[in-house]
Design an enzyme around this catalytic site. Structure first.
Site, PDB file in Angstrom:
ATOM      1  N   CYS A 246      41.652  40.662  34.354  1.00 51.24           N
ATOM      2  CA  CYS A 246      42.721  40.393  35.313  1.00 51.24           C
ATOM      3  C   CYS A 246      43.141  41.744  35.897  1.00 51.24           C
ATOM      4  O   CYS A 246      42.596  42.776  35.513  1.00 51.24           O
ATOM      5  CB  CYS A 246      43.887  39.619  34.699  1.00 51.24           C
ATOM      6  SG  CYS A 246      44.829  40.492  33.441  1.00 51.24           S
TER       7      CYS A 246
ATOM      8  N   CYS B  58      41.587  38.737  39.860  1.00 50.42           N
ATOM      9  CA  CYS B  58      41.235  40.112  40.223  1.00 50.42           C
ATOM     10  C   CYS B  58      40.441  40.188  41.522  1.00 50.42           C
ATOM     11  O   CYS B  58      40.063  41.267  41.955  1.00 50.42           O
ATOM     12  CB  CYS B  58      40.491  40.823  39.085  1.00 50.42           C
ATOM     13  SG  CYS B  58      38.889  40.150  38.682  1.00 50.42           S
TER      14      CYS B  58
ATOM     15  N   CYS C 106      36.003  42.809  40.629  1.00 43.75           N
ATOM     16  CA  CYS C 106      35.078  42.669  39.518  1.00 43.75           C
ATOM     17  C   CYS C 106      33.639  42.795  40.021  1.00 43.75           C
ATOM     18  O   CYS C 106      33.207  42.015  40.867  1.00 43.75           O
ATOM     19  CB  CYS C 106      35.277  41.315  38.840  1.00 43.75           C
ATOM     20  SG  CYS C 106      34.290  41.128  37.352  1.00 43.75           S
TER      21      CYS C 106
END
Length: 132
Positions: A11, A85, A89
């Site tokens: 996150c 996120c 990522c």
């Protein structure tokens, strides 16, 4: 999937959702799954309300510390679970990705964080059942 699969929870701040999910996976996975967590912009510490919510169910995440998300952590994981996120990522072939849409516990009262905690438990339990 390898004999002992690995899961990375991601996150933004690695201070709430990903830390609670990691705590649940440590507990429910009973050592059968390697657990990692990281954040795209890690906070200084784990959210104290998340710590309190997990303590209520007997899971201690007080020693957890936010970590920065690295490509190496993603590469070392069989399953990458993202929670808010976005594009931060990195995506690598051969990894399984899941995106869990859950509220961010930052700034929330304990009652709201309990709901997030309980939703995470359900999702983590399903993930454990799928992986072992």
């Amino acid at each position: 999937m390898p004999e002992r699969p690995s899961v990375l929870f991601v996150c933004v701040h690695n201070a709430g959702r990903s830390q609670m999910a990691a705590g649940w996976l440590e507990h429910l996975g009973e050592g059968r799954i390697e657990v990692r967590s990281a954040g795209s912009a890690p906070a200084d510490r784990v959210n104290p309300v998340a710590v309190a919510a997990m303590r209520e169910v007997g899971i201690d995440i007080t020693e957890a510390a936010p970590r920065v998300l690295t490509p190496e952590a993603v590469m070392a994981s069989d399953v990458v679970v993202t929670m808010g996120c976005g594009d931060a990522c990195p995506v690598f072939p051969g990894r399984r990705y899941e995106d869990w849409a859950l509220d961010d516990p930052a700034g929330q009262e304990l009652a709201a964080v309990r709901r997030i905690r309980d939703a995470l438990r359900e999702r983590v339990a399903a993930l454990v059942a799928d992986l072992v």
